[in-house]
Write a protein that holds these residues in place. Structure first.
Motif: not given
Length: 147
Positions: A21-26
């Motif tokens: 969905n295009g969400k940045d994460y770690v």
């Protein structure tokens, strides 16, 4: 899945990414260091989709040793260099399954504060006196106890 609670742990892996969905994460993994669950690995994903949750994610990663060299959020060097305390919770996913989440990452013992000085005790007592009076149950005298 580990029971909800606090665990002393050390980070073993942190990888930055972006979801479908295009969400940045770690994506992170922590190994429990002691107790009956020693050696268990807990994995979770920390998102950076709003300023608020990005700040929380950055604080969690810093607590686990990340220094963010040159201010780069993808520079995860140092992750796992320090022991931390993690707090685990269990939540239900939209599909009805249980999923473990890492709610807190911090210095072991952090958040527990320190004992109050005498003046601080008096100030705290004053702040909460009205509530204590409202909530307090009347104490029964020994001769009123039915046994």
């Amino acid at each position: 899945m580990l029971p909800e609670g606090r665990y002393r742990a050390r980070g073993t892996q942190a990888v930055a990414g972006v979801n479908k969905n295009g969400k940045d994460y770690v994506s992170v993994a922590f190994e429990v260091l002691d107790g009956p669950h020693q050696g268990a690995v807990v994995e979770d994903v920390f998102y950076l989709s709003t300023e608020k949750n990005a700040a929380i994610t950055i604080q969690r990663l810093q607590a686990a040793g990340v220094t963010f060299a040159r201010g780069d959020v993808t520079a995860l060097t140092g992750f796992g260099d320090v022991d931390v305390e993690i707090t685990l919770t269990v939540e239900e996913t939209p599909s009805g399954q249980e999923r473990q989440r890492i709610q807190y990452v911090g210095e072991p013992g952090a958040g527990r504060g320190r004992p109050l000085e005498v003046a601080e005790q008096k100030a705290m007592a004053s702040r909460w006196a009205a509530v204590v009076k409202q909530v307090r149950r009347p104490v029964k005298r020994r001769d009123e106890v039915p046994f």
